[in-house]
Design a protein around this motif. Structure first.
Motif, PDB file in Angstrom:
ATOM      1  N   ALA A   8       7.213   0.512  39.483  1.00 23.97           N
ATOM      2  CA  ALA A   8       6.957  -0.366  40.676  1.00 23.97           C
ATOM      3  C   ALA A   8       5.636  -0.444  40.798  1.00 23.97           C
ATOM      4  O   ALA A   8       4.772   1.110  41.554  1.00 23.97           O
ATOM      5  CB  ALA A   8       7.961   0.372  42.308  1.00 23.97           C
ATOM      6  N   VAL A  10       3.018  -2.117  43.363  1.00 24.55           N
ATOM      7  CA  VAL A  10       2.005  -2.640  44.782  1.00 24.55           C
ATOM      8  C   VAL A  10       1.387  -2.373  45.158  1.00 24.55           C
ATOM      9  O   VAL A  10       0.947  -3.907  45.842  1.00 24.55           O
ATOM     10  CB  VAL A  10       3.839  -2.793  45.721  1.00 24.55           C
ATOM     11  N   HIS A  11       0.536  -1.435  44.594  1.00 28.05           N
ATOM     12  CA  HIS A  11      -0.797  -1.442  45.687  1.00 28.05           C
ATOM     13  C   HIS A  11      -1.929  -1.632  44.773  1.00 28.05           C
ATOM     14  O   HIS A  11      -2.704  -3.350  45.404  1.00 28.05           O
ATOM     15  CB  HIS A  11      -0.931   0.186  46.040  1.00 28.05           C
ATOM     16  N   THR A  15      -0.717   2.271  38.567  1.00 27.20           N
ATOM     17  CA  THR A  15       0.592   1.782  38.147  1.00 27.20           C
ATOM     18  C   THR A  15       0.925   1.199  37.207  1.00 27.20           C
ATOM     19  O   THR A  15       1.735   1.491  35.899  1.00 27.20           O
ATOM     20  CB  THR A  15       1.707   2.560  37.864  1.00 27.20           C
ATOM     21  N   TYR A  54       4.006   5.994  48.323  1.00 29.19           N
ATOM     22  CA  TYR A  54       4.016   5.523  49.613  1.00 29.19           C
ATOM     23  C   TYR A  54       4.184   6.629  50.153  1.00 29.19           C
ATOM     24  O   TYR A  54       6.059   6.607  50.150  1.00 29.19           O
ATOM     25  CB  TYR A  54       4.937   3.745  48.830  1.00 29.19           C
ATOM     26  N   PHE A  55       3.802   7.037  50.907  1.00 33.49           N
ATOM     27  CA  PHE A  55       4.478   7.834  51.807  1.00 33.49           C
ATOM     28  C   PHE A  55       5.209   9.456  51.658  1.00 33.49           C
ATOM     29  O   PHE A  55       6.102   9.373  51.852  1.00 33.49           O
ATOM     30  CB  PHE A  55       5.010   6.991  53.323  1.00 33.49           C
ATOM     31  N   THR A  81       1.088   7.268  39.997  1.00 30.78           N
ATOM     32  CA  THR A  81      -0.224   7.365  40.414  1.00 30.78           C
ATOM     33  C   THR A  81      -0.432   8.139  42.155  1.00 30.78           C
ATOM     34  O   THR A  81       0.383   7.539  42.825  1.00 30.78           O
ATOM     35  CB  THR A  81      -0.737   6.019  40.433  1.00 30.78           C
ATOM     36  N   TYR A  82      -1.361   8.082  42.374  1.00 26.86           N
ATOM     37  CA  TYR A  82      -1.755   8.353  43.913  1.00 26.86           C
ATOM     38  C   TYR A  82      -2.491   8.796  44.465  1.00 26.86           C
ATOM     39  O   TYR A  82      -3.874   9.187  43.686  1.00 26.86           O
ATOM     40  CB  TYR A  82      -0.383   9.604  43.754  1.00 26.86           C
ATOM     41  N   GLY A  83      -2.917   8.943  45.852  1.00 30.28           N
ATOM     42  CA  GLY A  83      -4.634   9.244  46.668  1.00 30.28           C
ATOM     43  C   GLY A  83      -4.497  10.556  47.084  1.00 30.28           C
ATOM     44  O   GLY A  83      -5.968  11.334  46.437  1.00 30.28           O
ATOM     45  N   GLU A  84      -3.437  11.122  46.997  1.00 26.80           N
ATOM     46  CA  GLU A  84      -3.623  12.338  47.683  1.00 26.80           C
ATOM     47  C   GLU A  84      -3.451  13.387  46.116  1.00 26.80           C
ATOM     48  O   GLU A  84      -3.888  14.567  46.342  1.00 26.80           O
ATOM     49  CB  GLU A  84      -3.275  12.682  48.780  1.00 26.80           C
ATOM     50  N   GLY A 110      -4.697   7.561  41.101  1.00 28.67           N
ATOM     51  CA  GLY A 110      -4.548   6.091  40.942  1.00 28.67           C
ATOM     52  C   GLY A 110      -6.345   5.211  40.720  1.00 28.67           C
ATOM     53  O   GLY A 110      -6.174   4.568  41.277  1.00 28.67           O
TER      54      GLY A 110
END
Ligand SMILES: Cc1cc2nc3c(=O)[nH]c(=O)nc-3n(C[C@H](O)[C@H](O)[C@H](O)COP(=O)(O)O)c2cc1C
Length: 111
Positions: A8, A10-11, A15, A54-55, A81-84, A110
């Motif tokens: 998934a 979506v942002h 990914t 996500y969250f 994949t992540y921001g933090e 990401g």
């Protein structure tokens, strides 16, 4: 050995870029869990689950897909994949119930 990655993204499609590059190098079927809520995973020897975070969770579409379609006792691997920071707990809770064997995890920023 048949392999699939259910993903998934979506942002920013971060990914998706990753799993598409993996698919160029390895023979693996890609399944977009945002577009497909069902797939027969019974014939796969190894299944990857890949998502943005996500969250603090894998995307809801992956969690629902896994709950619904992953057979018991499968070998799986996880990509995010992540921001933090990476966080696998949300999907691991489902994988535990299905007695999956997690053979590897990979996460990277990401953005
Ligand atoms: C609504 C939203 C919530 C997010 N929540 C988190 C989070 O809790 N932790 C984190 O590390 N990154 C978080 N991120 C960053 C994404 O995980 C990161 O951009 C990821 O690469 C997105 O993957 P995608 O482009 O494949 O959808 C969030 C992004 C969005 C848009």
């Amino acid at each position: 050995m048949r392999k699939a990655i259910v993903y998934a993204s979506v942002h920013h499609r971060n990914t998706e870029k990753l799993v598409k590059d993996i698919a160029k190098e390895c023979q693996v079927d890609l399944i977009d869990a945002v577009k497909r809520s069902d797939a027969d995973l019974s014939s796969y020897d190894m299944i990857g689950f890949a998502s943005g975070i996500y969250f603090s969770k894998f995307h809801q579409s992956i969690l629902e897909f896994t709950e619904k379609n992953l057979p018991d006792d499968k070998k799986v691997f996880l990509i995010c994949t992540y921001g933090e920071s990476a966080n696998y707990k949300s999907i691991e809770q489902i994988l535990d119930k299905k007695r999956s064997k997690v053979i590897g995890k990979f996460g990277c920023r990401g953005l």
